[in-house]
Structures are given as structure tokens and as C-alpha cells.
Design an enzyme around this catalytic site. Structure first.
Site, short mmCIF file in Angstrom:
data_model
loop_
_atom_site.label_atom_id
_atom_site.label_comp_id
_atom_site.label_asym_id
_atom_site.label_seq_id
_atom_site.Cartn_x
_atom_site.Cartn_y
_atom_site.Cartn_z
N ASP A 178 0.89 -1.16 0.00
CA ASP A 178 0.00 0.00 0.00
C ASP A 178 0.93 1.20 0.00
O ASP A 178 1.60 1.46 1.00
CB ASP A 178 -0.88 -0.01 1.26
CG ASP A 178 -1.85 1.15 1.27
OD1 ASP A 178 -1.46 2.26 0.86
OD2 ASP A 178 -3.01 0.95 1.68
N HIS A 179 1.00 1.91 -1.13
CA HIS A 179 2.06 2.93 -1.23
C HIS A 179 1.89 4.06 -0.22
O HIS A 179 2.84 4.76 0.08
CB HIS A 179 2.17 3.45 -2.67
CG HIS A 179 1.10 4.40 -3.09
ND1 HIS A 179 -0.16 3.99 -3.45
CD2 HIS A 179 1.09 5.75 -3.22
CE1 HIS A 179 -0.89 5.04 -3.78
NE2 HIS A 179 -0.16 6.12 -3.64
N HIS A 241 -5.88 2.63 1.56
CA HIS A 241 -5.16 3.82 2.06
C HIS A 241 -5.84 4.43 3.30
O HIS A 241 -5.19 4.69 4.31
CB HIS A 241 -5.04 4.88 0.97
CG HIS A 241 -4.55 4.36 -0.35
ND1 HIS A 241 -3.56 3.42 -0.45
CD2 HIS A 241 -4.92 4.66 -1.63
CE1 HIS A 241 -3.33 3.16 -1.74
NE2 HIS A 241 -4.15 3.89 -2.47
#
Ligand code: BG6
Length: 483
Positions: A178-179, A241
């Protein structure tokens, strides 16, 4: 830095993610010496590229993201790249891939270490995982897999995908990326919460009135209409996110900073996540779709979007936990495409206190994640030459020079995969819980759609989203802080 021997196979080696993020990040890690002499990367995709063509692409990707580079270094780095044309559904192709991986393992003395990276359309993840297993692609050293989002479309499909992946990989070797967890200010939430008595001691329902999370985007769905129309803002942004941010804000203090302890703290919290009933979804959630303007399409007119689509490009909602330091505190969130501006921020709204000055301004803690990175506290003080109270910000910010040194989220997270640190990746049990929440909302919406009366608010592009989102607050004294 330790040089990690490894053969990395990127499924989706001709894709946008590999080009924009993975190749430049790998180059930076190469420059730092984390991967150097003993690594090779196999890029796979359907197109019939040659090794040489892939190397040109890698070199272009580096030039596009770096102002100054040493050409010899770029050349040396690109020489570690190999291309294998690959149809993910063709079993024979995995045999060829395995042979190439073994040859490269010998050539580069990679010690049987394998890293698989799923960077292609998510509908193929399960097929790839299945064939990695049945064609025994894993090596004799470490075997790790990085899986991009979305991990499933709902709980059932996520469970199925997880089953396919765990057939070859242990939970500890699965890096669900999950960036957002690689972003500087998201990584700053824990230190901010746990090292400042000023903040740590007020982190409770006694002092915090609510928390607000905004992930606003200026862009529309652009060329991704086909994917997006099957996903929507809830699955695309909240399931991953936003829930990661919520978890970091609400979890109890971990015993230490090991990956195990951090995940334990997260999982302890998530047990007490309140899953909304259909009535609560109706009351506490707003979904919306952007309209068009003179120069932009309405969502329903975007390429590859169903003209009768009920997919939301905006969602606002509320959640709460029954345990943890902020048990009972409402956490409001919203995200949408075609907002006024790109802005990712978290506002922690403190309760008012009675004081002899009468009305004071709201005392909030704000974490700005993007495009700026800073934390500020709005503080009350006296006005200079007239009676009354004014408010000013106390800011913790980075200089331009410091910001220039901040690595890209992908570089950070890839580094963590190489050194086997899962702290900033999503554990299966966390992901499962997030899906339980998302499924409850999606099911309620689905029922509304089937009944023929979906409440989908329309909003004008480049403003603040639908005004209906102003009504999800529990009390009339609450409102969005970022307006
Ligand atoms: C991705 C979503 O995960 O995050 C995109 O699929 C979204 O729709 C993007 O645009 C936003 O990321 P960032 O880092 O630009 O806030």
C-alpha cells in the site's frame, strides 16, 4: 549497505507501474548498494520485447525521473534486466520462465533467492499465484512475493486470492503493498503520537472530539475508466489507504517497533472495528459522482464507463472503534476525484474547554501528507492590541533540502521487501477486516441500487464534493475543518 542476492520476476514488466515507479526505485537501491552484483530482474508481459528493448525502457525510466545520472551506472544497472514474453495463462511459459530464472541465479550467484512482483492487472494475480505453485517457480533460498492493490474485489475474492498465494508463500513472505504506508507523513504518525507527551496524553475520547481524513484528488478517472467503474472510491481508496491511516491513528501503542508488535497492535484494534448496519450506512455515508463542465466529461461520459453507472467517484463516511485509546471517537473520512485540489490531510479536532475568555478557536492538530508534508497545531493566544483570542499555527515542517532527500514511497517499500521488513505492509488479518467493513457498505448500496433508488449525490468538478457530506456529523457543532 548489504548487497542482497536475488532474482526478481516482475509480472507486468512492460507496464506503467514498472516504468514510473519500480525501475527508478530499483536504480536508487542499486546506487545505494542494496542490490548490486548479485541481482537480475526478469520483466515479463505479453508483448514480444527483447532484453535489449527492456534495457532501453529501463534506461528511459531512469532518465525521466532523475535530473543527473552517471551514464555508465545506468548502463551497468540496465544490463541486469532480462525480458521474457509471457502469457500468464499458458503453463508452458512458466517452465521457460523458471529455466531463465535458474540460469540467472547461477550467473549472478543469487543463492536461490526469488522475489516475485505482481504489477499487472489484478484479475491475473490468482492465475499467476496458482502457476508459481504448480510449476514450482520458487527457489531454494528466500521466496517473497509483492502483491499490488486491489487485493481482491470483496472478502470472498480476497480470501480466494489469499488461498492461491499462501499455497506457495508463508504469510511472512507476502508483502501486500500500500504505497501510502511508504509516505513520509504517514510514517510520521507513530512517532508523532508516541514521542510527544503533549500529543500522547490527549489521545483519547476525553480530549479528541473527532478525527477527519481527507484524500482529495484533482484528477478524474482519466484513462482508467474500465477498472475504476468496477471499483469506485470506496474500494479504490478507503479499503486500503484510508483504513491504513485510520489504523495508525487509532491503534494502541505497540510494545516495540518490530513488525510483529506493530501488527499485533493493529490487529488488537481492528477486532473492535464497528461494522455498519444498512441503516448506519444510509445515515453515515454519502456517495457521489462528478458532473461535467465545458472542458471535462461527467463521470458517466468518461471512456469505458457505463452511462448508467452507479459507481461512486466520491465517498464520505464515518467509523469508530470500541477499544483502543480513541474508542468511541468518530473518525470521518472522505475521498473523491475532481476535487478543488490535490490534498491529503488528517485533522484531529480537539474538544472545546470552558475558559474565562469565552469563545476560543478550535485547537486542532493537522497532518498534511500531500502535496506538502507538515504537522501543525492551531493554538489560541491573546490578540495584541484589542481584547480577544486569536489563533496561530505552530508548524513542524521540512526544508526543501530535506524534502528532496525523502525517498519515493515505492523505493522505501521495495527496500523493506529486500531486507524482509513487513512493518509497512498489510497483514492478511488486517486486510480481511477492512473488507468486512467495505462489504457491509457495498451490500447496503447494492440493495439500494436494486430497489431502484440509489442516493448518489452529483457534484460539480473542482470544488469540494457533494454538500450532502456536511450532514454526516454526529452533532451540529462538528464540521469539516478543511473546507
Ligand atoms: C491509487 C488509486 O491507489 O492511489 C488511484 O488507485 C489514486 O485512483 C492514487 O489516484 C492516489 O495516490 P496518491 O499517492 O497520488 O495520493
Amino acid at each position: 549497505m548489504k548487497n542482497i542476492p536475488v532474482i526478481m520476476i516482475i509480472f507486468g514488466g512492460s507496464g506503467d507501474l514498472a516504468h514510473r515507479k519500480l525501475y527508478p526505485s530499483l536504480f536508487n537501491l542499486y546506487e545505494q548498494g542494496l542490490i548490486h552484483d548479485n541481482f537480475a530482474v526478469i520483466g515479463t508481459a505479453r508483448r514480444p520485447w527483447s532484453h535489449e528493448y527492456l534495457r532501453e525502457q529501463v534506461s528511459d525510466a531512469i532518465h525521466e525521473t532523475h535530473d543527473q545520472v552517471d551514464e555508465n551506472e545506468v548502463k551497468a544497472f540496465a544490463s541486469h534486466f532480462y525480458y521474457q514474453s509471457h502469457d500468464v495463462t499458458n503453463v508452458e511459459h512458466y517452465v521457460t520462465l523458471k529455466k531463465l530464472a535458474q540460469e540467472l541465479d547461477d550467473r549472478y550467484s543469487a543463492q536461490g533467492n526469488c522475489l516475485f512482483y505482481m504489477a499487472m492487472a489484478p484479475r491475473f494475480f490468482g492465475t499467476i499465484a496458482t502457476h508459481i505453485n504448480d510449476q514450482h517457480l520458487t527457489g531454494s533460498g528466500f521466496n517473497r512475493i509483492v502483491v499490488e492493490k486491489p487485493f481482491g474485489h470483496d472478502l470472498v475474492s480476497a480470501e480466494q486470492l489469499n488461498k492461491e498465494i499462501t499455497a506457495s508463500f508463508d504469510e511472512n513472505d507476502i508483502f501486500r503493498i500500500d504505497h501510502y504506508l511508504g509516505k513520509e507523513m504517514i510514517q510520521n504518525i507513530m512517532p508523532m503520537r508516541f514521542t510527544n507527551p503533549l500529543i500522547k496524553n490527549i489521545w483519547s475520547g476525553e480530549y479528541i472530539k473527532n478525527i477527519q481524513i481527507t484524500l482529495a484528488e484533482r484528477l478524474g478517472v482519466e484513462a482508467r475508466g474500465g477498472y475504476y467503474d468496477t471499483s469506485g472510491a470506496l474500494r479504490d481508496m478507503v479499503q486500503n489507504h484510508i483504513f491504513q491511516i485510520i489504523t495508525l491513528l487509532a491503534m494502541p501503542e505497540p510494545k516495540d517497533l518490530s513488525s510483529d508488535s506493530v501488527h499485533k497492535a493493529k490487529q488488537e484494534l481492528l477486532k473492535s472495528l464497528i461494522i455498519p448496519t444498512p441503516e448506519e450506512v444510509k445515515k453515515n455515508f454519502v456517495r457521489g459522482q462528478y458532473l461535467g463542465s465545458d472542458t471535462t466529461f461527467a463521470y458517466k461520459k468518461e471512456p469505458n464507463v457505463d452511462p448508467d453507472s452507479t459507481t461512486e467517484t466520491y465517498v464520505a463516511g464515518k467509523t469508530k472503534f470500541t477499544s483502543g485509546p480513541i474508542a468511541g471517537v468518530p473518525i470521518y473520512f472522505r475521498t473523491g476525484k475532481e476535487f478543488k485540489e490535490k490534498k491529503t490531510r488528517i485533522d484531529i479536532v480537539l474538544k472545546h474547554i470552558n475558559n474565562p475568555y469565552g469563545q476560543a478557536h478550535s485547537n486542532n492538530i493537522t497532518i498534511e501528507v500531500d502535496p506538502e508534508s507538515k504537522i501543525y497545531i492551531t493554538i489560541n493566544g491573546k490578540k495584541i492590541d484589542e481584547p480577544g483570542i486569536r489563533s496561530e499555527d505552530l508548524t513542524y515542517a521540512f526544508s526543501k533540502e530535506e524534502m528532496a532527500k525523502v525517498p519515493d514511497g515505492y523505493e522505501r517499500l521495495l527496500h523493506d521487501v529486500f531486507v524482509n521488513d513487513s512493518t509497512n505492509f498489510t497483514h492478511w488479518s488486517e486486510l480481511k477486516r477492512y473488507w468486512e467493513f467495505i462489504d457491509a457498505v457495498e451490500d447496503a448500496w447494492q440493495k439500494e441500487n436494486e430497489a431502484g433508488n440509489p442516493e448518489i449525490a452529483q457534484y460539480l468538478p473542482y470544488r469540494m464534493g457533494p454538500k450532502e457530506a456536511d450532514n454526516i456529523f454526529e452533532s451540529p457543532t462538528e464540521h469539516w475543518i478543511y473546507e
